[in-house]
Design a protein around this motif. Structure first.
Motif, PDB file in Angstrom:
ATOM      1  N   SER A 172       1.226  21.130   1.293  1.00 33.20           N
ATOM      2  CA  SER A 172       1.035  20.214   2.414  1.00 33.20           C
ATOM      3  C   SER A 172       1.284  18.766   2.015  1.00 33.20           C
ATOM      4  O   SER A 172       1.129  18.390   0.854  1.00 33.20           O
ATOM      5  N   GLY A 173       1.618  17.957   3.015  1.00 35.98           N
ATOM      6  CA  GLY A 173       1.715  16.515   2.832  1.00 35.98           C
ATOM      7  C   GLY A 173       0.476  15.787   3.296  1.00 35.98           C
ATOM      8  O   GLY A 173       0.407  14.559   3.218  1.00 35.98           O
ATOM      9  N   ASP A 174      -0.530  16.531   3.787  1.00 36.94           N
ATOM     10  CA  ASP A 174      -1.806  15.912   4.146  1.00 36.94           C
ATOM     11  C   ASP A 174      -2.646  15.692   2.883  1.00 36.94           C
ATOM     12  O   ASP A 174      -2.487  16.399   1.887  1.00 36.94           O
ATOM     13  N   TYR A 175      -3.551  14.754   2.981  1.00 38.41           N
ATOM     14  CA  TYR A 175      -4.381  14.413   1.821  1.00 38.41           C
ATOM     15  C   TYR A 175      -5.738  13.927   2.318  1.00 38.41           C
ATOM     16  O   TYR A 175      -5.827  13.189   3.298  1.00 38.41           O
ATOM     17  N   TYR A 176      -6.791  14.367   1.659  1.00 38.27           N
ATOM     18  CA  TYR A 176      -8.115  13.812   1.920  1.00 38.27           C
ATOM     19  C   TYR A 176      -8.830  13.619   0.591  1.00 38.27           C
ATOM     20  O   TYR A 176      -8.521  14.289  -0.397  1.00 38.27           O
ATOM     21  N   ASP A 177      -9.760  12.687   0.568  1.00 36.32           N
ATOM     22  CA  ASP A 177     -10.496  12.437  -0.670  1.00 36.32           C
ATOM     23  C   ASP A 177     -11.792  11.713  -0.346  1.00 36.32           C
ATOM     24  O   ASP A 177     -11.906  11.053   0.701  1.00 36.32           O
ATOM     25  N   LEU A 207       0.272   9.690  -3.920  1.00 38.49           N
ATOM     26  CA  LEU A 207      -0.663   8.888  -3.138  1.00 38.49           C
ATOM     27  C   LEU A 207      -2.097   9.106  -3.623  1.00 38.49           C
ATOM     28  O   LEU A 207      -2.881   8.153  -3.726  1.00 38.49           O
ATOM     29  N   GLN A 208      -2.427  10.339  -3.941  1.00 42.31           N
ATOM     30  CA  GLN A 208      -3.770  10.621  -4.436  1.00 42.31           C
ATOM     31  C   GLN A 208      -4.064   9.863  -5.722  1.00 42.31           C
ATOM     32  O   GLN A 208      -5.135   9.275  -5.895  1.00 42.31           O
ATOM     33  N   ALA A 209      -3.094   9.866  -6.643  1.00 41.32           N
ATOM     34  CA  ALA A 209      -3.285   9.158  -7.910  1.00 41.32           C
ATOM     35  C   ALA A 209      -3.514   7.667  -7.675  1.00 41.32           C
ATOM     36  O   ALA A 209      -4.345   7.038  -8.348  1.00 41.32           O
ATOM     37  N   LEU A 210      -2.795   7.104  -6.703  1.00 41.34           N
ATOM     38  CA  LEU A 210      -2.945   5.679  -6.417  1.00 41.34           C
ATOM     39  C   LEU A 210      -4.332   5.380  -5.834  1.00 41.34           C
ATOM     40  O   LEU A 210      -4.983   4.404  -6.230  1.00 41.34           O
ATOM     41  N   PHE A 211      -4.772   6.197  -4.898  1.00 33.02           N
ATOM     42  CA  PHE A 211      -6.097   5.969  -4.319  1.00 33.02           C
ATOM     43  C   PHE A 211      -7.184   6.081  -5.381  1.00 33.02           C
ATOM     44  O   PHE A 211      -8.111   5.263  -5.435  1.00 33.02           O
ATOM     45  N   ARG A 212      -7.077   7.088  -6.231  1.00 33.55           N
ATOM     46  CA  ARG A 212      -8.129   7.268  -7.238  1.00 33.55           C
ATOM     47  C   ARG A 212      -8.123   6.168  -8.301  1.00 33.55           C
ATOM     48  O   ARG A 212      -9.149   5.907  -8.928  1.00 33.55           O
ATOM     49  N   ASN A 230      -0.537   0.303  -1.141  1.00 32.61           N
ATOM     50  CA  ASN A 230       0.733   0.089  -0.450  1.00 32.61           C
ATOM     51  C   ASN A 230       1.798  -0.455  -1.394  1.00 32.61           C
ATOM     52  O   ASN A 230       2.941   0.018  -1.392  1.00 32.61           O
ATOM     53  N   ALA A 231       1.445  -1.440  -2.194  1.00 31.72           N
ATOM     54  CA  ALA A 231       2.424  -2.058  -3.089  1.00 31.72           C
ATOM     55  C   ALA A 231       3.004  -1.040  -4.063  1.00 31.72           C
ATOM     56  O   ALA A 231       4.228  -0.955  -4.249  1.00 31.72           O
ATOM     57  N   GLN A 232       2.148  -0.228  -4.676  1.00 30.95           N
ATOM     58  CA  GLN A 232       2.632   0.723  -5.666  1.00 30.95           C
ATOM     59  C   GLN A 232       3.312   1.922  -5.020  1.00 30.95           C
ATOM     60  O   GLN A 232       4.285   2.456  -5.563  1.00 30.95           O
ATOM     61  N   PHE A 233       2.838   2.327  -3.853  1.00 31.39           N
ATOM     62  CA  PHE A 233       3.481   3.452  -3.149  1.00 31.39           C
ATOM     63  C   PHE A 233       4.885   3.055  -2.704  1.00 31.39           C
ATOM     64  O   PHE A 233       5.824   3.855  -2.789  1.00 31.39           O
ATOM     65  N   LEU A 284      -0.247  -1.587   9.280  1.00 30.14           N
ATOM     66  CA  LEU A 284       1.010  -0.888   9.081  1.00 30.14           C
ATOM     67  C   LEU A 284       0.794   0.383   8.272  1.00 30.14           C
ATOM     68  O   LEU A 284      -0.172   0.506   7.527  1.00 30.14           O
ATOM     69  N   VAL A 285       1.725   1.327   8.423  1.00 25.67           N
ATOM     70  CA  VAL A 285       1.676   2.522   7.575  1.00 25.67           C
ATOM     71  C   VAL A 285       1.863   2.102   6.117  1.00 25.67           C
ATOM     72  O   VAL A 285       2.361   1.003   5.819  1.00 25.67           O
ATOM     73  N   LEU A 286       1.481   2.972   5.209  1.00 27.12           N
ATOM     74  CA  LEU A 286       1.554   2.669   3.774  1.00 27.12           C
ATOM     75  C   LEU A 286       2.912   3.052   3.196  1.00 27.12           C
ATOM     76  O   LEU A 286       3.430   4.129   3.475  1.00 27.12           O
ATOM     77  N   GLY A 287       3.476   2.152   2.399  1.00 30.56           N
ATOM     78  CA  GLY A 287       4.679   2.453   1.641  1.00 30.56           C
ATOM     79  C   GLY A 287       5.991   2.100   2.295  1.00 30.56           C
ATOM     80  O   GLY A 287       7.030   2.110   1.633  1.00 30.56           O
ATOM     81  N   ALA A 288       5.979   1.802   3.579  1.00 27.17           N
ATOM     82  CA  ALA A 288       7.239   1.537   4.280  1.00 27.17           C
ATOM     83  C   ALA A 288       7.787   0.148   3.975  1.00 27.17           C
ATOM     84  O   ALA A 288       9.008  -0.058   3.970  1.00 27.17           O
ATOM     85  N   PHE A 289       6.905  -0.809   3.718  1.00 25.46           N
ATOM     86  CA  PHE A 289       7.322  -2.198   3.527  1.00 25.46           C
ATOM     87  C   PHE A 289       6.586  -2.797   2.322  1.00 25.46           C
ATOM     88  O   PHE A 289       5.444  -2.434   2.046  1.00 25.46           O
ATOM     89  N   PRO A 290       7.244  -3.726   1.624  1.00 22.04           N
ATOM     90  CA  PRO A 290       6.558  -4.368   0.493  1.00 22.04           C
ATOM     91  C   PRO A 290       5.421  -5.265   0.952  1.00 22.04           C
ATOM     92  O   PRO A 290       4.415  -5.406   0.254  1.00 22.04           O
ATOM     93  N   PHE A 291       5.578  -5.868   2.127  1.00 21.74           N
ATOM     94  CA  PHE A 291       4.500  -6.679   2.676  1.00 21.74           C
ATOM     95  C   PHE A 291       3.589  -5.766   3.508  1.00 21.74           C
ATOM     96  O   PHE A 291       4.025  -4.742   4.033  1.00 21.74           O
ATOM     97  N   TRP A 292       2.347  -6.134   3.602  1.00 21.98           N
ATOM     98  CA  TRP A 292       1.383  -5.288   4.319  1.00 21.98           C
ATOM     99  C   TRP A 292       0.237  -6.159   4.801  1.00 21.98           C
ATOM    100  O   TRP A 292      -0.250  -7.023   4.072  1.00 21.98           O
ATOM    101  N   SER A 293      -0.176  -5.936   6.024  1.00 18.22           N
ATOM    102  CA  SER A 293      -1.302  -6.689   6.565  1.00 18.22           C
ATOM    103  C   SER A 293      -2.194  -5.749   7.354  1.00 18.22           C
ATOM    104  O   SER A 293      -1.747  -4.703   7.830  1.00 18.22           O
ATOM    105  N   ALA A 294      -3.451  -6.134   7.486  1.00 16.81           N
ATOM    106  CA  ALA A 294      -4.396  -5.254   8.162  1.00 16.81           C
ATOM    107  C   ALA A 294      -5.565  -6.037   8.714  1.00 16.81           C
ATOM    108  O   ALA A 294      -5.864  -7.147   8.257  1.00 16.81           O
ATOM    109  N   GLU A 295      -6.204  -5.461   9.715  1.00 16.83           N
ATOM    110  CA  GLU A 295      -7.474  -5.958  10.218  1.00 16.83           C
ATOM    111  C   GLU A 295      -8.537  -4.908   9.909  1.00 16.83           C
ATOM    112  O   GLU A 295      -8.389  -3.744  10.263  1.00 16.83           O
TER     113      GLU A 295
END
Length: 373
Positions: A172-177, A207-212, A230-233, A284-295
């Motif tokens: 699967s491409g789903d992930y939970y942790d 992605l799991q390795a990055l989150f952990r 996001n940056a590393q992905f 924004l979704v993760l990994g699509a762009f080098p820049f990333w912003s969030a609320e």
């Protein structure tokens, strides 16, 4: 008859009864389990629910046509339905162009009519053996992926929680942790990587390795964790790769839930009085762009409140007629199971999704539910 060697299931699809019977006898006498169908509709109905190693299929089903279009459409339909069997097209003698078209549509091989028994058996044996090797490899991959994921239930801290992980394919491409090591905080993520199958599973492991590597740092806030992920992905994946995610952190003292929704389906927060809040996308979704912003969203969870986070495979699960399960059905089930613990509620929701979609899911499905003690 080498029954012990084979015992693979073969589907035969041909509109001529004498052809079906000849193939059935030949294959059965060589140890195969054989099921026959007289047309595309009957074959597709069974093939999407029951796995075969090989499907032998005729290319023409209307007796006054010889174009092979029906067979080409059947091959395309089986592949669209993600039927994993090796498809062997049975073409007229010398019709090389149709065989090539069949291969381009998704056929694995072809046999000319009238067939040579030895030649046909060699082709069937080749593809059943290849399927058995692939099955073993995929079973190993699934075991590895399962070992990467945490225990699906918990509740020693402020939250009682449970998770159901339902791959549409072997992996699967789903992930939970869950992240329980920071004092006074409980973090969790549900994510969905673009694509399906093995490529998506490889991205999921990345992605799991990055989150952990980032979620256990001292700063418990979601924003710096997701910014680093996001940056590393983005740096480590191809431009078309991305992931949606819902990441949250619960302050166990104040019961404040801080969250960021990165293009993921809205999480559902049900208050004790029955009111449901939608925790919508805020980044924004993760990994699509080098820049990333969030609320960062913040909401207070009170005793008796419950949260449902899901991947889009839950609402996009399709019935045999193509009808999606939908957000309304999921919301209704969420409300109707409010009296149950997460460990009791999720199997009921899963059962309804499976009932709606039949044997196979259209997309990976992950369900995470948590309730405040």
């Amino acid at each position: 008859m080498s029954v012990g060697q084979n015992q693979a299931r073969i589907f035969v699809c041909d509109d001529q009864m004498e052809v079906r019977e000849a193939l059935r006898l030949l294959l059965k006498s060589n140890g195969y389990i054989v099921e026959c169908f007289d047309g595309p509709a009957a074959l597709i109905e069974v093939a999407v629910q029951k796995q075969a190693s090989v499907i032998l299929l005729d290319m023409n089903y209307t007796r006054d046509t010889t174009s092979g279009e029906e067979g080409l459409d059947l091959i395309a339909a089986l592949r669209e339905q993600r039927v994993p069997a090796a498809l062997i097209a049975m073409t007229a003698w010398g019709d090389v162009s149709l065989a090539v078209q069949a291969m381009q549509r998704g056929a694995s091989d072809f046999v000319e009519k009238p067939w040579n028994n030895d030649r046909l058996l060699q082709i069937v044996a080749k593809w059943t053996a290849a399927g058995q090797v692939e099955d073993r490899e995929m079973a190993g991959a699934r075991r590895v992926q399962k070992s990467l994921l945490p225990n699906s239930t918990g509740g020693e801290k402020a939250l009682r929680y449970a998770c159901r992980f339902l791959p549409a394919r072997e992996v699967s491409g789903d992930y939970y942790d869950f992240f329980e090591k920071r004092r006074g905080h409980f973090g969790f993520v549900v994510a969905d990587v673009s694509g399906k199958g093995v490529p998506a599973a490889m991205l999921m492991a990345n992605l799991q390795a990055l989150f952990r590597s980032h979620a256990y740092r001292d700063d418990a806030a979601p924003e710096p964790v997701l910014r680093a992920v996001n940056a590393q992905f983005h740096e480590s994946t191809s431009p078309e790769s991305f992931a949606t995610a819902f990441y949250a952190d619960l302050d166990e003292a104040s019961h404040e839930l801080s969250y960021i929704n990165c293009g993921h389906p809205p999480a559902l927060l049900r208050k004790r009085n029955g009111e449901v809040k939608m925790l919508e996308s805020s980044a924004l979704v993760l990994g699509a762009f080098p820049f990333w912003s969030a609320e960062t969203g913040r909401v207070k969870m009170d005793e008796g409140d419950r949260l449902l986070v899901y991947s889009d495979g839950a609402v996009e699960a399709q019935s045999a007629t193509g009808e999606e399960f939908g957000e309304d059905r999921l919301l209704e089930l969420f409300q109707n199971t409010a009296h149950l613990s997460p460990q009791e509620a999720l199997p009921e929701i899963e059962a309804e999704i499976q009932k709606h979609s039949g044997v196979s899911l259209f997309d990976d499905c992950t369900l995470f539910m948590a309730s405040l003690r």
